[in-house]
Each structure stands twice: as structure tokens, then as C-alpha cells.
Scaffold this active site. Structure first.
Site, PDB file in Angstrom:
ATOM      1  N   ALA A  62       0.842  -1.188   0.000  1.00  0.00           N
ATOM      2  CA  ALA A  62       0.000   0.000   0.000  1.00  0.00           C
ATOM      3  C   ALA A  62       0.885   1.248   0.000  1.00  0.00           C
ATOM      4  CB  ALA A  62      -0.909  -0.007   1.220  1.00  0.00           C
ATOM      5  N   GLY A 105       0.528  -4.921   1.045  1.00  0.00           N
ATOM      6  CA  GLY A 105      -0.692  -4.901   0.252  1.00  0.00           C
ATOM      7  C   GLY A 105      -0.556  -5.662  -1.045  1.00  0.00           C
ATOM      8  N   GLU A 108      -1.218  -9.157  -0.150  1.00  0.00           N
ATOM      9  CA  GLU A 108      -2.652  -9.268   0.127  1.00  0.00           C
ATOM     10  C   GLU A 108      -3.476  -9.255  -1.159  1.00  0.00           C
ATOM     11  OE1 GLU A 108      -3.470  -7.212   4.346  1.00  0.00           O
ATOM     12  OE2 GLU A 108      -2.200  -6.007   3.015  1.00  0.00           O
ATOM     13  N   GLU A 128       4.333  -5.261   7.603  1.00  0.00           N
ATOM     14  CA  GLU A 128       3.663  -4.139   8.273  1.00  0.00           C
ATOM     15  C   GLU A 128       4.126  -3.945   9.710  1.00  0.00           C
ATOM     16  OE1 GLU A 128       0.858  -5.430   4.973  1.00  0.00           O
ATOM     17  OE2 GLU A 128       2.171  -6.419   6.439  1.00  0.00           O
TER      18      GLU A 128
END
Length: 259
Positions: A62, A105, A108, A128
Site C-alpha cells: 500500500a 498490500g 494481500e 507491516e
């Protein structure tokens, strides 16, 4: 454009295109990707979707620059990452074609896809914890479902990256392809899937996902009812007649009832 789209026969390729940000997923990229895929999902001419990045980076995660200054109220009121749930509702089979890094991300996003095909250079991770947060696009849930509690704990709590061989060993990666002609081989794989009955592909995907949400007893009943329902489609008649007639089936009747 943050995402480049191309349709080859019945396969749509969505290529993340933010090279300066290592294909990081900001809000603009998320909306661009999902809004377009929703349209492709409804098209009878699309039987499979491939999500990919560059040769060296699938997606680095992200976009931290977009998030760093936000506070709890902003994240909560925006329901930041909430729109990714729309991606998870796509009915058409989705393949993640991962070459290079798929971190945070990016990992994910790959896990939200139905099949992960990886090159020999692929690297996965949920780092993270090193930023003082946890995965926020389903990482703690999907990774646990895919590889089990102990391994998910180890990867998320340590934040370490894993090479593609380990990713395949633990069940995160479906299949490894050579780096040479990687995307070409993925598209060939996707074309094979896309040429099956789209109705049956959607039904298979829905039944498999249902198994994660219910008991074995309820899941078997669900599967059987879906199986029964497919006997009211032209594709079922075409597929079984083709088998009996010893020829290749021609599936092209999404959602059409038999006459």
C-alpha cells in the site's frame, strides 16, 4: 493510467503501472483497478482475469505516503481499504501473476486472487509490523486460511520475506513458472481456464469460497445444489454431449438456459 488493461481472446490482463512507486496501491489505483474489473466481470466475452505488475515488482504494498499523516478518525471515517471488499466479490476467476516483490498490500492483493502463479524471482512478505501496524487488506485472515496459524503468526510477527520456493511449499503459491516468458505462460494457462464454461467456473469459485464460511455438512449440500442447477444450462448439455461424441466442447453460453 495507474493500471493498464488488455484483453487477449477471453483473458483480461490488468497490469499495475506505477513504476516510480514500485506499483504501490494508492486509493486512485484501487478505484481504477476495481471499477474496470467490475465491468469486465459482467462481460460474457471474459472468462479469466490476470493481475500482474512489472518483471521486478508485482506490488511493493500500500502507498505509505498516502497513509502516513492520517489519524484514526480519518482512516475510520474513510473506511480506508474497505473498497477492496468489492474486489473479493468478482465472480470471474482471477489469477495473480507475481514476478518480483509482492509485499504488504501486494501480497494481500495476490491472496485476494483465486490462483497465484509466480515466477522464479517472486518474493512474498507482510512487513507491516516494521511500520508499527498490521496488515489491513485481509492479510491476517487470508494468510492464516492459506498456510495455517503457526506459519501466518511467524511471517506476520517477524515481517520477514520469503522466496518463491518456500511460498509454494507452505501453500501460498499455486505454481512456479520460469522467469523466461513468464507472462506468456501465465496467459496460456489463463486461456485454458477461460475456454471452459464461464457459468461452471463461477459456480466452482463460489462453491470453493463457500467451504471457508460453513460446516462440511452445509458445504456439501451447497455444492450439490449448485451441481444440480448447472443441469439447466446449455454448457452442461454441450459439455456432456461433446464428451459422448468424443469432440472438444464449445462453451459460449453464459447464463443462457437450455431450450
Amino acid at each position: 493510467m495507474n493500471v493498464l488493461f488488455e484483453q487477449i481472446d477471453r483473458v483480461v490482463i490488468a497490469k499495475l503501472n506505477r513504476p516510480s512507486a514500485l506499483n504501490a496501491l494508492n486509493s486512485e489505483t484501487m478505484y481504477e483497478l476495481i471499477s474496470k474489473l467490475k465491468k469486465y466481470d459482467q462481460s460474457p466475452s471474459v472468462g479469466c482475469i490476470v493481475i500482474t505488475g512489472s518483471e521486478n515488482v508485482f506490488c511493493a504494498g500500500a502507498d505509505i505516503k498516502e497513509m502516513a499523516s492520517k489519524n484514526f478518525s480519518q482512516m475510520f471515517e474513510e473506511d480506508y481499504f474497505g473498497y477492496w471488499e468489492v474486489f473479493s466479490k468478482i465472480k470471474t476467476p482471477v489469477i495473480a501473476a507475481v514476478s518480483g516483490y509482492a509485499l504488504g498490500g501486494g501480497c494481500e492483493l495476490a491472496m485476494m486472487c483465486d490462483i497465484i502463479l509466480a515466477s522464479e524471482t517472486a518474493v512474498f512478505g507482510q512487513p507491516e509490523i516494521k511500520l508499527g501496524v498490521i496488515p489491513g487488506i485481509g492479510g491476517t485472515q487470508r494468510l492464516t486460511s492459506l498456510v495455517g496459524k503457526s506459519k501466518a503468526m511467524e511471517l506476520i510477527l517477524s515481517g520477514r520475506n520469503i522466496e518463491v520456493e518456500e511460498a509454494e511449499k507452505i501453500g501460498l503459491v499455486s505454481k512456479i513458472f520460469p522467469q523466461t516468458n513468464f507472462l506468456t505462460n501465465v496467459i496460456k494457462y489463463a486461456k485454458d481456464l477461460a475456454n471452459y464454461s464461464k457459468t461452471a467456473l463461477i459456480a466452482s469459485k463460489e462453491s470453493i469460497n463457500q467451504s471457508l464460511e460453513c460446516s462440511l455438512k452445509d458445504g456439501i449440500v451447497f455444492e450439490r445444489r449448485i451441481f444440480h442447477s448447472l443441469f439447466n444450462t446449455k454448457d452442461q448439455k454441450e459439455g456432456m454431449n461433446a464428451f459422448l461424441e468424443k469432440r472438444s466442447a464449445n462453451f459460449n453460453s453464459m447464463y443462457q438456459l437450455k431450450n
